[in-house]
Write a protein that holds these residues in place. Structure first.
Motif, short mmCIF file in Angstrom:
data_model
loop_
_atom_site.label_atom_id
_atom_site.label_comp_id
_atom_site.label_asym_id
_atom_site.label_seq_id
_atom_site.Cartn_x
_atom_site.Cartn_y
_atom_site.Cartn_z
N ARG A 118 0.80 -1.22 0.00
CA ARG A 118 0.00 0.00 0.00
C ARG A 118 0.83 1.27 0.00
N ALA A 119 2.07 1.22 0.48
CA ALA A 119 2.89 2.43 0.57
C ALA A 119 4.35 2.07 0.37
N PRO A 120 5.12 2.96 -0.27
CA PRO A 120 6.54 2.68 -0.52
C PRO A 120 7.44 2.93 0.69
N GLY A 121 6.88 3.30 1.82
CA GLY A 121 7.66 3.51 3.04
C GLY A 121 8.01 4.97 3.26
N SER A 122 8.62 5.24 4.42
CA SER A 122 9.02 6.60 4.78
C SER A 122 10.16 6.51 5.79
N ALA A 123 10.79 7.64 6.06
CA ALA A 123 11.91 7.69 7.00
C ALA A 123 11.96 9.05 7.68
N ARG A 124 12.37 9.04 8.95
CA ARG A 124 12.53 10.27 9.73
C ARG A 124 13.87 10.21 10.45
N LEU A 125 14.69 11.23 10.25
CA LEU A 125 16.01 11.27 10.84
C LEU A 125 16.19 12.59 11.61
N VAL A 126 16.79 12.50 12.79
CA VAL A 126 17.23 13.68 13.53
C VAL A 126 18.75 13.68 13.47
N VAL A 127 19.31 14.66 12.78
CA VAL A 127 20.75 14.70 12.53
C VAL A 127 21.37 15.88 13.26
N ILE A 138 14.75 15.57 9.54
CA ILE A 138 14.54 15.38 8.10
C ILE A 138 13.47 14.30 7.90
N TYR A 139 12.47 14.63 7.09
CA TYR A 139 11.40 13.70 6.74
C TYR A 139 11.53 13.32 5.27
N PHE A 140 11.66 12.04 4.99
CA PHE A 140 11.67 11.53 3.62
C PHE A 140 10.33 10.85 3.36
N ILE A 141 9.60 11.34 2.37
CA ILE A 141 8.31 10.78 2.02
C ILE A 141 8.32 10.38 0.55
N SER A 142 7.40 9.50 0.17
CA SER A 142 7.32 9.05 -1.21
C SER A 142 6.44 10.00 -2.01
N GLU A 143 6.42 9.80 -3.31
CA GLU A 143 5.60 10.65 -4.18
C GLU A 143 4.12 10.49 -3.88
N LYS A 144 3.72 9.30 -3.40
CA LYS A 144 2.32 9.07 -3.07
C LYS A 144 1.88 9.92 -1.90
N ASP A 145 2.78 10.11 -0.93
CA ASP A 145 2.44 10.88 0.27
C ASP A 145 2.77 12.35 0.15
N ALA A 146 3.31 12.78 -0.99
CA ALA A 146 3.71 14.18 -1.16
C ALA A 146 2.47 15.08 -1.20
N PRO A 147 2.57 16.31 -0.67
CA PRO A 147 1.43 17.23 -0.71
C PRO A 147 1.06 17.60 -2.14
N VAL A 148 -0.21 17.75 -2.40
CA VAL A 148 -0.71 18.08 -3.72
C VAL A 148 -0.51 19.57 -3.98
N GLN A 149 0.10 19.89 -5.13
CA GLN A 149 0.31 21.28 -5.51
C GLN A 149 -0.96 21.84 -6.16
N GLN A 150 -1.46 22.93 -5.65
CA GLN A 150 -2.66 23.55 -6.19
C GLN A 150 -2.33 24.26 -7.51
N PRO A 151 -3.18 24.07 -8.57
CA PRO A 151 -2.91 24.76 -9.84
C PRO A 151 -3.09 26.26 -9.69
N GLU A 152 -2.19 27.00 -10.36
CA GLU A 152 -2.21 28.46 -10.27
C GLU A 152 -2.46 29.12 -11.62
N THR A 153 -2.32 28.39 -12.73
CA THR A 153 -2.54 28.95 -14.06
C THR A 153 -3.52 28.07 -14.82
N PHE A 154 -3.96 28.56 -16.01
CA PHE A 154 -4.89 27.78 -16.83
C PHE A 154 -4.26 26.46 -17.26
N LEU A 155 -2.99 26.53 -17.67
CA LEU A 155 -2.32 25.32 -18.13
C LEU A 155 -2.18 24.30 -16.99
N SER A 156 -1.76 24.77 -15.83
CA SER A 156 -1.63 23.84 -14.70
C SER A 156 -2.99 23.31 -14.27
#
Length: 292
Positions: free
Chosen positions: A102-111, A210-228
Motif C-alpha cells: 500500500r505504501a513505498p515507506g518513509s523515514a525520519r532522521l534527527v541529525v 529530516i522527513y523523507f516521504i514518497s511521491e504518493k504521500d507528497a502534498p498536492v500542488q494547487q494549480p495556479e494557471t490555466f495550463l496547470s
C-alpha cells in the motif's frame, strides 16, 4: 626655623601614619586567606565555547525541519547518513517504515550537523529529491554563555578558597562547616559547567529533523494557471477512470460468481415449475346430459 620645624613634624607624622597603615595591612593580609588566582589562559577558541567569545562573536543555536519527496525513502536515509558523517556530524535518531503493497515507506532522521557545514550539508541532502519545506530557527545564547562563564569563574574561586581554608582548619567543627560549604559550591559548579557544555554542544552542532516521504504521500500542488489547471483536470479525469477500471477488475470475480449463482437458482426454479406442471392431472370437462 619655625617653618623648617613645622615641615619636619609634618613629614615625621606622615611617615608614622604610613608605617602604621602598612603594618595593619600586613597583619590583616596574614589573618585572611586570599583566594587562589586562576591561572591565565589563552583566548577562548570555537571548540571551547561554541564560538569566538573574545572577538564578540554571537553564539547561535540552529534547529530546523526539512521535508523531501524521494522515490525510495529508505535509500535516501542511508545516503543522508553518509553525507552527515562526511560533514563531521552524526545521526541522533532514525525511524523508518518499510515499504509494503500500500505504501513505498518513509523515514525520519534527527541529525546533528556542524553549524559551519550546515548550508553545504543541507544542500547535499535536499539534492536527493524534491524539497517540499525547509524551516530553520536561530536562538542567540551569547548572553547566557557569558553569564555562565562569570558564574563558573566566581564559584571556582570560592571552591579554591575553601580548599585552602579546609587545609588549615584547626578544629573538627570548622572542618565540618568548610566541607559542607565546599560540597554545596562544588555541586553548583558542576551544574553550571554541565549547562555550559550543553549550550556549547547545541551551538557547535545544529539539530535538524529530516522527513523523507514518497511521491504518493507528497502534498498536492494547487494549480495556479490555466495550463496547470488543465493538466490537473486531465490527470484527475485519467485517474478517475483508472480507479474505475481497478474497481471493475476487483469486482469482476464477485460479479461472475453472483451471476452463476443467480443462473443456477433460476434454472432450478424453472425446472421445478415445469415438473409440477407436467405431473398435474388434466382438467376434466363436465358430462353433457340430455335435456329430455
Amino acid at each position: 626655623m619655625r617653618r623648617i620645624l613645622f615641615t619636619s613634624v609634618l613629614l615625621l607624622t606622615g611617615l608614622g601614619l604610613a608605617g602604621c597603615t602598612g603594618s595593619m595591612s600586613g597583619s590583616f593580609d596574614e589573618g585572611v586567606v586570599s583566594p587562589a588566582s586562576p591561572p591565565m589562559q589563552g583566548p577562548i577558541t570555537d571548540s571551547e565555547s561554541g564560538g569566538d567569545l573574545q572577538s564578540g562573536g554571537e553564539q547561535i543555536i540552529v534547529t530546523g525541519n526539512v521535508s523531501i519527496t524521494v522515490e525510495s525513502p529508505i535509500a535516501a536515509a542511508d545516503e543522508t547518513a553518509r553525507i552527515v558523517d562526511q560533514a563531521g556530524g552524526h545521526i541522533a535518531s532514525r525511524t523508518e517504515r518499510a515499504p509494503d503493497d500500500r505504501a513505498p515507506g518513509s523515514a525520519r532522521l534527527v541529525v546533528r550537523i556542524p553549524t559551519a557545514e550546515l548550508t553545504r550539508t543541507l544542500d547535499g541532502i535536499k539534492a536527493l529529491g524534491d524539497a517540499n519545506e525547509t524551516s530553520l530557527d536561530e536562538t542567540n545564547v551569547s548572553s547566557q554563555l557569558k553569564d555562565l562563564d562569570a558564574r563558573i569563574a566566581a564559584l571556582q574561586a570560592s571552591v579554591d578558597r575553601l580548599i585552602v581554608l579546609m587545609a588549615g582548619a584547626d578544629t573538627t567543627a570548622d572542618l565540618i562547616t568548610i566541607e559542607q560549604a565546599l560540597s554545596e559550591r562544588q555541586a553548583n559548579l558542576e551544574s553550571l559547567q554541565a549547562q555550559k557544555r550543553s549550550l556549547d554542544d547545541q551551538v557547535q552542532l545544529s539539530t535538524i529533523t529530516i522527513y523523507f516521504i514518497s511521491e504518493k504521500d507528497a502534498p498536492v500542488q494547487q494549480p495556479e494557471t490555466f495550463l496547470s489547471g488543465l493538466i490537473a483536470g486531465w490527470n484527475a479525469f485519467v485517474g478517475f477512470w483508472a480507479t474505475m477500471l481497478v474497481f471493475v477488475g476487483v469486482a469482476a470475480p464477485w460479479l461472475i460468481f453472483v451471476g452463476l449463482v443467480a443462473a443456477i437458482v433460476l434454472w432450478v426454479v424453472r425446472r421445478s415449475i415445469r415438473k409440477t406442471s407436467s405431473q398435474a392431472p388434466p382438467p376434466t370437462t363436465p358430462a353433457s346430459t340430455d335435456a329430455s
